[in-house]
Write an enzyme that holds these catalytic residues in place. Structure first.
Site, mmCIF file in Angstrom:
data_model
loop_
_atom_site.group_PDB
_atom_site.id
_atom_site.type_symbol
_atom_site.label_atom_id
_atom_site.label_comp_id
_atom_site.label_asym_id
_atom_site.label_seq_id
_atom_site.Cartn_x
_atom_site.Cartn_y
_atom_site.Cartn_z
ATOM 1 N N THR A 49 0.859 -1.180 0.000
ATOM 2 C CA THR A 49 0.000 0.000 0.000
ATOM 3 C C THR A 49 0.896 1.231 0.000
ATOM 4 O OG1 THR A 49 -0.139 0.335 2.400
ATOM 5 C CG2 THR A 49 -1.593 -1.339 1.430
ATOM 6 N N CYS A 50 0.272 2.407 0.072
ATOM 7 C CA CYS A 50 1.072 3.630 0.090
ATOM 8 C C CYS A 50 1.881 3.760 1.371
ATOM 9 C CB CYS A 50 0.171 4.849 -0.092
ATOM 10 S SG CYS A 50 -1.158 4.966 1.126
ATOM 11 N N ASN A 51 1.483 3.058 2.408
ATOM 12 C CA ASN A 51 2.151 3.205 3.705
ATOM 13 C C ASN A 51 2.870 1.955 4.179
ATOM 14 O OD1 ASN A 51 1.551 5.884 4.278
ATOM 15 N ND2 ASN A 51 -0.480 5.378 5.029
ATOM 16 N N ARG A 52 2.853 0.876 3.387
ATOM 17 C CA ARG A 52 3.519 -0.345 3.835
ATOM 18 C C ARG A 52 3.831 -1.263 2.662
ATOM 19 N NH1 ARG A 52 1.468 -1.964 8.048
ATOM 20 N NH2 ARG A 52 -0.060 -0.308 8.297
ATOM 21 N N HIS A 99 -0.043 -9.106 13.939
ATOM 22 C CA HIS A 99 0.259 -7.928 13.128
ATOM 23 C C HIS A 99 -0.753 -7.759 12.006
ATOM 24 C CE1 HIS A 99 2.554 -4.880 11.007
ATOM 25 N NE2 HIS A 99 2.450 -5.606 9.899
ATOM 26 N N GLU A 114 -8.930 3.509 9.735
ATOM 27 C CA GLU A 114 -9.330 3.671 8.334
ATOM 28 C C GLU A 114 -9.657 2.311 7.724
ATOM 29 O OE1 GLU A 114 -7.588 2.909 5.364
ATOM 30 O OE2 GLU A 114 -5.731 2.121 6.180
ATOM 31 N N GLY A 115 -10.687 2.286 6.890
ATOM 32 C CA GLY A 115 -11.180 1.025 6.357
ATOM 33 C C GLY A 115 -10.653 0.660 4.989
ATOM 34 N N GLY A 192 4.130 15.715 -6.488
ATOM 35 C CA GLY A 192 4.456 14.305 -6.363
ATOM 36 C C GLY A 192 3.464 13.472 -7.164
ATOM 37 N N SER A 195 2.175 6.906 -4.987
ATOM 38 C CA SER A 195 0.888 6.308 -4.631
ATOM 39 C C SER A 195 0.053 7.231 -3.753
ATOM 40 C CB SER A 195 1.119 4.967 -3.928
ATOM 41 O OG SER A 195 1.991 5.131 -2.820
ATOM 42 N N SER A 197 0.312 10.579 -3.448
ATOM 43 C CA SER A 197 -0.091 11.754 -4.219
ATOM 44 C C SER A 197 -1.204 11.411 -5.202
ATOM 45 C CB SER A 197 1.117 12.314 -4.972
ATOM 46 O OG SER A 197 2.139 12.694 -4.075
#
Length: 565
Positions: A49-52, A99, A114-115, A192, A195, A197
């Site tokens: 994802t954008c964060n992981r 996790h 967030e879903g 930017g 992902s 942006s």
């Protein structure tokens, strides 16, 4: 075999590393294929994802698995292993399950609850199923994580914070108002094309902005994103791409600016934002902190704090904020080197009673030295949140709204102090999220995760021993069949009714002898550390390992056949 996850996220790595390590769809496919081809792993799934970026695998060796998965992540992300390693985290067995369940519930998201992550987990499972890299363990794990995530959202109020980071940021810019009403007709600049942006641009388009300008160091990526936005069926937004050197001019035209790049330094300084606002409004931009220092005239603070003789600070303004020390870092945030030197001299003169602020001379000297070194390097002390009591100065309506989603920050934090500007960044988003009245919901979700992890582990351990129990009962049935056949040869005169009675009697004896131990061994195997009971059964009854493996393969084949598409 055992579950292992190796990955990096916004909690372990800066956005600059995450963006460089981002995996394209083709890279994810190749990573999955190479993982299952590697010796330690038999199953694999990627959650990107954008964060992981996380790689899940069923491995037979822990240390070899960690080394192999880390190497594969580095190879396919394009970030060197030595550079990537400090940002990687590793979870094994129950901790890996915990996790993923936490991720599915939104507990590990930048905005808690967030879903959006549920859809991303579903996509990851579908990709692994399509490539046949997900076996029984990862299918069970990911499907259960989806159920756990849905349970958390349905049984708790975690949805109160259940927005994407971009949506949450836009809500903060709109100051609690309706985002679509706030965004309607505005012009947006997105800096930017990664992902995050891209998500911001798509969210702005759906919110109803009239125009989106995309700026990126790689112009082709900006063009690609602008084309996707323009061709979208759901929106009527006008989108175009520009090069990074066009940002100052576009900044003057933009109502809303979203920045999320991999830059290690600032993309927008306070000076560049001030110039853009002045160019837009035609009015000079004031620094609220300077206004506070020059306009707030109040009596000196209580006795014992100090005097204002030779002090470069407005002590009344500084002491007006609870907990501020005239010696502390918060008080001198934003000072240039010359003013800081004056402040240090004032402190050295002993005009402050340090006992009243809870500090000693050694601590003051150490702090001042550190601040002086910082000022000598960067020209001034880095900005801190709310260093001055600016609330006493009425703030005009913002002319420009800025959303900084980068870590480290793209936009100078000093922009917070400029009139005509509203800045929301990762720090303020974290503060707003932390202030949300959802602590009880988070605790409830954590309890759900813990319960589900225990249940999943028990089910997996019980399932692990099932092939051994089946193989044991199969062996017992074969022994009974052999003995009945031998009895038929020795007693040929028995009629069918007698043979049936003898056959049932022998089966009942065997079933009763095996019932208690097999039920008990399943219960014991479901407990932590119970995996050794399968080995004990195989040893005690001299079971053929290949027979047990054949049962496992048959069960896995049946599970795949019956699994819904």
């Amino acid at each position: 075999m055992s579950l292992l996850v190796v990955g990096l996220s916004h909690r372990s790595a800066p956005v600059s590393v995450l963006e460089r390590a981002a995996l394209s769809a083709d890279a994810q496919v190749k990573l999955l294929q190479d993982t299952v081809a590697a010796e330690p792993a038999t199953e694999a799934a990627v959650l990107a994802t954008c964060n992981r970026i996380e790689l899940y695998a069923d491995v037979d060796k822990f240390h070899a698995g960690v080394a192999e998965l880390s190497t594969l992540l580095a190879q396919h992300s394009g970030v060197g292993l030595e550079e990537l390693t400090p940002y990687l985290y590793v979870h094994y067995e129950d901790r890996a399950v915990h996790h993923l369940f936490s991720v599915a519930c939104g507990l590990d998201s930048m905005v808690v609850g967030e879903g959006q992550i549920l859809g991303q987990i579903k996509d990851s499972l579908a990709r692994a199923q399509e490539l046949h890299t997900a076996g029984k363990l990862l299918n069970d794990l990911f499907q259960q994580s989806l159920r756990v995530g849905k349970r958390a959202h349905s049984e708790t109020g975690i949805d109160r914070a259940g927005q994407s980071l971009v949506t949450f940021g836009l809500e903060q810019l709109a100051a609690g108002g309706d985002v679509q009403e706030w965004a309607a007709g505005r012009k947006a600049l997105v800096i930017g094309a990664g992902s995050m942006s891209s998500l911001a641009a798509a969210t702005l388009a759906r919110a109803g902005v009239a125009e989106i300008v995309v700026a990126n160091r790689t112009f082709e990526r900006a063009e690609r994103l602008a084309q996707i936005l323009s061709e979208g069926d759901e929106t009527a937004v006008t989108a175009r791409a520009v090069r990074m050197d066009a940002v100052p001019g576009e900044l003057t035209r933009a109502d809303v600016v979203v920045s999320c790049t991999g830059a290690t330094g600032l993309v927008l300084t306070a000076e560049s934002v001030a110039q853009a606002v002045e160019g837009r409004t035609g009015e000079p931009v004031a620094d609220l902190a300077d206004s506070a220092r020059t306009t707030v005239k109040a009596p000196l603070p209580a006795a014992g704090v100090g005097t204002e003789e030779n002090c470069p600070l407005d002590l009344a303004a500084v002491q007006g904020a609870t907990g501020f020390s005239v010696l502390g870092e918060a008080a001198v945030a934003g000072m240039d080197a010359a003013t800081l030197e004056q402040h240090a001299a004032w402190v050295d003169n002993g005009t402050v009673d340090r006992r009243s602020v809870g500090r000693g001379p050694e601590a003051d000297a150490k702090l001042i030295s550190a601040l002086a070194a910082t000022a000598a390097t960067v020209g001034r002390i880095p900005e801190h949140r709310k260093p001055e009591p600016v609330a006493v100065i009425p703030r005009p309506a913002p002319a420009v709204f800025l959303l900084d989603l980068a870590m480290p920050r793209d936009i100078d934090a000093a922009v917070h102090r400029l009139t005509g500007v509203r800045l929301v960044d990762i720090e303020s988003l974290a503060e707003a999220s932390a202030d949300a009245p959802m602590a009880a919901d988070v605790d409830q979700v954590r309890r759900i995760v813990s319960d589900e992890v225990a249940a999943f582990g028990a089910a997996q351990r019980a399932a692990h021993i099932t092939p051994t129990v089946v193989a044991l009962r199969t062996m017992a049935a074969d022994v009974v069949a052999g003995e009945i056949a031998r009895l038929d040869g020795r007693l040929p005169d028995l009629d069918e009714r007698q043979r049936g009675e003898i056959r049932q009697a022998v089966h009942r004896v065997v079933d009763k002898l095996l019932h208690a131990p097999t039920v008990r061994v399943k219960q014991l195997a479901a407990e932590p550390g119970g995996t050794g009971y399968a080995d004990a059964l195989r040893t005690l009854f001299d079971l053929d390992p290949e027979t047990v493996a054949a049962v496992s393969r048959a069960e896995d084949s049946t599970d795949k056949k019956d699994r819904p598409a």
